[in-house]
Motif scaffolding. Structure first.
Motif, PDB file in Angstrom:
ATOM      1  N   PHE A   8       0.839  -1.198   0.000  1.00 50.42           N
ATOM      2  CA  PHE A   8       0.000   0.000   0.000  1.00 50.42           C
ATOM      3  C   PHE A   8       0.872   1.245   0.000  1.00 50.42           C
ATOM      4  O   PHE A   8       1.992   1.237   0.507  1.00 50.42           O
ATOM      5  CB  PHE A   8      -0.918   0.025   1.229  1.00 50.42           C
ATOM      6  N   LYS A   9       0.346   2.316  -0.531  1.00 52.70           N
ATOM      7  CA  LYS A   9       1.054   3.588  -0.600  1.00 52.70           C
ATOM      8  C   LYS A   9       0.242   4.666   0.109  1.00 52.70           C
ATOM      9  O   LYS A   9      -0.970   4.769  -0.087  1.00 52.70           O
ATOM     10  CB  LYS A   9       1.276   3.999  -2.065  1.00 52.70           C
ATOM     11  N   VAL A  10       0.915   5.471   0.947  1.00 51.57           N
ATOM     12  CA  VAL A  10       0.234   6.571   1.632  1.00 51.57           C
ATOM     13  C   VAL A  10      -0.082   7.667   0.617  1.00 51.57           C
ATOM     14  O   VAL A  10       0.804   8.169  -0.069  1.00 51.57           O
ATOM     15  CB  VAL A  10       1.105   7.147   2.767  1.00 51.57           C
ATOM     16  N   ILE A  11      -1.362   8.024   0.507  1.00 50.17           N
ATOM     17  CA  ILE A  11      -1.760   9.065  -0.443  1.00 50.17           C
ATOM     18  C   ILE A  11      -2.289  10.312   0.263  1.00 50.17           C
ATOM     19  O   ILE A  11      -2.453  11.351  -0.372  1.00 50.17           O
ATOM     20  CB  ILE A  11      -2.818   8.545  -1.441  1.00 50.17           C
ATOM     21  N   GLN A  12      -2.521  10.218   1.575  1.00 53.79           N
ATOM     22  CA  GLN A  12      -2.987  11.387   2.311  1.00 53.79           C
ATOM     23  C   GLN A  12      -2.744  11.163   3.799  1.00 53.79           C
ATOM     24  O   GLN A  12      -2.846  10.044   4.297  1.00 53.79           O
ATOM     25  CB  GLN A  12      -4.480  11.634   2.059  1.00 53.79           C
ATOM     26  N   SER A  13      -2.407  12.243   4.500  1.00 58.57           N
ATOM     27  CA  SER A  13      -2.231  12.164   5.950  1.00 58.57           C
ATOM     28  C   SER A  13      -2.900  13.357   6.595  1.00 58.57           C
ATOM     29  O   SER A  13      -3.072  14.408   5.977  1.00 58.57           O
ATOM     30  CB  SER A  13      -0.741  12.126   6.312  1.00 58.57           C
ATOM     31  N   SER A  14      -3.295  13.190   7.845  1.00 61.06           N
ATOM     32  CA  SER A  14      -3.944  14.278   8.570  1.00 61.06           C
ATOM     33  C   SER A  14      -3.620  14.147  10.046  1.00 61.06           C
ATOM     34  O   SER A  14      -3.198  13.090  10.506  1.00 61.06           O
ATOM     35  CB  SER A  14      -5.465  14.258   8.356  1.00 61.06           C
ATOM     36  N   GLY A  30      -4.318  -2.043  -6.667  1.00 61.77           N
ATOM     37  CA  GLY A  30      -5.617  -2.398  -7.229  1.00 61.77           C
ATOM     38  C   GLY A  30      -6.658  -1.366  -6.865  1.00 61.77           C
ATOM     39  O   GLY A  30      -6.480  -0.173  -7.122  1.00 61.77           O
ATOM     40  N   ASN A  31      -7.727  -1.818  -6.207  1.00 62.45           N
ATOM     41  CA  ASN A  31      -8.832  -0.917  -5.899  1.00 62.45           C
ATOM     42  C   ASN A  31      -9.176  -0.853  -4.414  1.00 62.45           C
ATOM     43  O   ASN A  31     -10.262  -0.408  -4.043  1.00 62.45           O
ATOM     44  CB  ASN A  31     -10.073  -1.342  -6.688  1.00 62.45           C
ATOM     45  N   THR A  32      -8.249  -1.295  -3.562  1.00 60.97           N
ATOM     46  CA  THR A  32      -8.517  -1.312  -2.127  1.00 60.97           C
ATOM     47  C   THR A  32      -7.932  -0.078  -1.453  1.00 60.97           C
ATOM     48  O   THR A  32      -6.765   0.264  -1.659  1.00 60.97           O
ATOM     49  CB  THR A  32      -7.936  -2.569  -1.472  1.00 60.97           C
ATOM     50  N   VAL A  33      -8.763   0.573  -0.660  1.00 64.84           N
ATOM     51  CA  VAL A  33      -8.355   1.762   0.088  1.00 64.84           C
ATOM     52  C   VAL A  33      -8.510   1.470   1.572  1.00 64.84           C
ATOM     53  O   VAL A  33      -9.464   0.815   1.999  1.00 64.84           O
ATOM     54  CB  VAL A  33      -9.221   2.982  -0.290  1.00 64.84           C
ATOM     55  N   GLU A 110     -10.497   1.250   8.417  1.00 60.01           N
ATOM     56  CA  GLU A 110     -11.615   0.998   7.505  1.00 60.01           C
ATOM     57  C   GLU A 110     -11.070   0.630   6.132  1.00 60.01           C
ATOM     58  O   GLU A 110     -10.200   1.326   5.601  1.00 60.01           O
ATOM     59  CB  GLU A 110     -12.493   2.243   7.375  1.00 60.01           C
ATOM     60  N   LEU A 111     -11.569  -0.453   5.559  1.00 64.33           N
ATOM     61  CA  LEU A 111     -11.162  -0.877   4.227  1.00 64.33           C
ATOM     62  C   LEU A 111     -12.372  -0.935   3.311  1.00 64.33           C
ATOM     63  O   LEU A 111     -13.429  -1.439   3.692  1.00 64.33           O
ATOM     64  CB  LEU A 111     -10.483  -2.243   4.264  1.00 64.33           C
ATOM     65  N   TYR A 112     -12.195  -0.416   2.111  1.00 66.22           N
ATOM     66  CA  TYR A 112     -13.260  -0.450   1.120  1.00 66.22           C
ATOM     67  C   TYR A 112     -12.625  -0.432  -0.268  1.00 66.22           C
ATOM     68  O   TYR A 112     -11.409  -0.232  -0.412  1.00 66.22           O
ATOM     69  CB  TYR A 112     -14.211   0.740   1.295  1.00 66.22           C
ATOM     70  N   SER A 113     -13.419  -0.645  -1.279  1.00 65.44           N
ATOM     71  CA  SER A 113     -12.909  -0.643  -2.652  1.00 65.44           C
ATOM     72  C   SER A 113     -13.601   0.441  -3.453  1.00 65.44           C
ATOM     73  O   SER A 113     -14.561   1.068  -2.986  1.00 65.44           O
ATOM     74  CB  SER A 113     -13.138  -2.003  -3.319  1.00 65.44           C
ATOM     75  N   ASP A 114     -13.108   0.653  -4.648  1.00 62.90           N
ATOM     76  CA  ASP A 114     -13.769   1.596  -5.549  1.00 62.90           C
ATOM     77  C   ASP A 114     -15.213   1.142  -5.781  1.00 62.90           C
ATOM     78  O   ASP A 114     -15.505  -0.055  -5.731  1.00 62.90           O
ATOM     79  CB  ASP A 114     -13.029   1.665  -6.891  1.00 62.90           C
ATOM     80  N   PRO A 115     -16.112   2.093  -6.040  1.00 64.61           N
ATOM     81  CA  PRO A 115     -17.532   1.740  -6.194  1.00 64.61           C
ATOM     82  C   PRO A 115     -17.795   0.652  -7.231  1.00 64.61           C
ATOM     83  O   PRO A 115     -18.737  -0.122  -7.097  1.00 64.61           O
ATOM     84  CB  PRO A 115     -18.166   3.070  -6.622  1.00 64.61           C
ATOM     85  N   GLU A 116     -16.949   0.574  -8.266  1.00 57.70           N
ATOM     86  CA  GLU A 116     -17.178  -0.395  -9.337  1.00 57.70           C
ATOM     87  C   GLU A 116     -16.643  -1.787  -8.998  1.00 57.70           C
ATOM     88  O   GLU A 116     -16.851  -2.741  -9.757  1.00 57.70           O
ATOM     89  CB  GLU A 116     -16.514   0.087 -10.635  1.00 57.70           C
ATOM     90  N   THR A 117     -15.936  -1.913  -7.874  1.00 60.30           N
ATOM     91  CA  THR A 117     -15.255  -3.164  -7.552  1.00 60.30           C
ATOM     92  C   THR A 117     -15.708  -3.703  -6.198  1.00 60.30           C
ATOM     93  O   THR A 117     -15.853  -2.956  -5.248  1.00 60.30           O
ATOM     94  CB  THR A 117     -13.727  -2.949  -7.508  1.00 60.30           C
ATOM     95  N   LYS A 118     -15.903  -5.000  -6.117  1.00 59.55           N
ATOM     96  CA  LYS A 118     -16.278  -5.633  -4.859  1.00 59.55           C
ATOM     97  C   LYS A 118     -15.058  -5.771  -3.970  1.00 59.55           C
ATOM     98  O   LYS A 118     -13.978  -6.142  -4.423  1.00 59.55           O
ATOM     99  CB  LYS A 118     -16.888  -7.013  -5.134  1.00 59.55           C
ATOM    100  N   LEU A 119     -15.212  -5.468  -2.687  1.00 66.72           N
ATOM    101  CA  LEU A 119     -14.114  -5.570  -1.742  1.00 66.72           C
ATOM    102  C   LEU A 119     -13.660  -7.022  -1.600  1.00 66.72           C
ATOM    103  O   LEU A 119     -14.473  -7.923  -1.386  1.00 66.72           O
ATOM    104  CB  LEU A 119     -14.542  -5.033  -0.375  1.00 66.72           C
ATOM    105  N   ASN A 120     -12.351  -7.248  -1.726  1.00 64.50           N
ATOM    106  CA  ASN A 120     -11.765  -8.570  -1.527  1.00 64.50           C
ATOM    107  C   ASN A 120     -11.611  -8.773  -0.016  1.00 64.50           C
ATOM    108  O   ASN A 120     -10.673  -8.273   0.606  1.00 64.50           O
ATOM    109  CB  ASN A 120     -10.410  -8.647  -2.227  1.00 64.50           C
TER     110      ASN A 120
END
Length: 281
Positions: A8-14, A30-33, A110-120
């Motif tokens: 995974f790659k960090v794309i935002q921090s707060s 892939g499509n997992t956030v 929290e883990l989720y995927s892009d709306p078009e993709t089912k979460l693995n």
């Protein structure tokens, strides 16, 4: 908290001031956030991962509204060594959550995927089990620097300054730590100046000049403090010293262009000073 973000790659921090919260958004190829938040637990409920989960579930149900379908909870999370999970199903897909908790802290993932993709779910569950939470963990000097940087990059300048100060006190003042000390001092000085504490910034930078007289940004930032206070003669002296030492910048670093600096521009109406500024290269 010890994170394993392999793949995974960090794309935002707060972050929030006072150690109230630290957050990361990471994305795989892939499509997992994944969203990870370590935060001070609310007064009620608190005490363990299950309590942290209940607080989050209440928020999820409220935010999803009619899109909320159902939730599956596991029975764990009764102490700070076990994880509590929940799988939320909504109109736009599934969301897998994991929680650790102690008396005053919650770690929410929290883990989720892009709306078009089912979460693995297998992949998401594996990510959760790799993360480690230790309620007794003591932040290292590197942790302090990262926290200060996140506050600074999110323009929470006033809040970042004492964290930089704490970090600087935690590392040796030696050659091995010179680059880290220079970066932290530079950003601490700017943070104080931007937040309106020009006197505090000046004090930090004057001490930096004494301990590290070869570093040009110490002088440059002093010139900015001078300009903020209308001290053209002092600003001229410190700018000259900065450019006299410009060969000593950190590799890849460059002195700012003073003709485009908001602080230096405050003295633009001083003709003699501005003529001098335009000669600096």
């Amino acid at each position: 908290m010890v994170l394993d973000l392999n793949g995974f790659k960090v794309i935002q921090s707060s972050a929030k001031p006072g150690g109230a919260e630290l957050g990361l958004r990471v994305h795989d190829k892939g499509n997992t956030v994944a969203l990870l938040f370590l935060f001070l637990a609310p007064k009620e409920p608190r005490g363990n991962a299950a309590a942290c989960r209940q607080g989050e579930l209440d928020q999820v149900q409220k935010s999803m509204g009619p899109n909320f379908k159902d939730v599956k909870l596991n029975p764990d999370g009764k102490d700070d060594r076990t994880i509590a999970t929940m799988l939320v199903s909504g109109k736009n897909g599934q969301y897998l959550y994991g929680f650790y908790g102690s008396t005053d802290q919650c770690l929410s993932i929290e883990l989720y995927s892009d709306p078009e993709t089912k979460l693995n779910l297998d992949k998401a569950s594996s990510f959760l089990t790799r993360q480690k939470y230790d309620a007794a963990y003591v932040p290292t000097s590197s942790d302090k620097f990262i926290y200060a940087e996140i506050l600074y990059r999110n323009q929470q300048y006033k809040a970042s300054a004492p964290i930089y100060a704490d970090y600087l006190q935690s590392i040796p003042n030696d050659k091995a730590h010179q680059t880290q000390r220079r970066i932290a001092t530079d950003e601490m000085g700017m943070a104080l100046g931007i937040s309106g504490d020009v006197g505090g910034a000046r004090k930090v930078l004057q001490e930096a000049v004494k301990s590290d007289p070869d570093y040009p940004l110490n002088y440059y930032n002093l010139a900015c403090a001078d300009a903020e206070e209308g001290k053209a003669a002092d600003a001229k002296l410190h700018l000259q010293q900065a450019f006299d030492h410009k060969a000593n910048t950190i590799p890849g670093e460059h002195l700012p262009d003073p003709t485009k600096d908001d602080s230096i521009l405050k003295l633009k109406n001083n003709k003699d000073f501005w003529a001098f500024v335009q000669t600096l290269k």
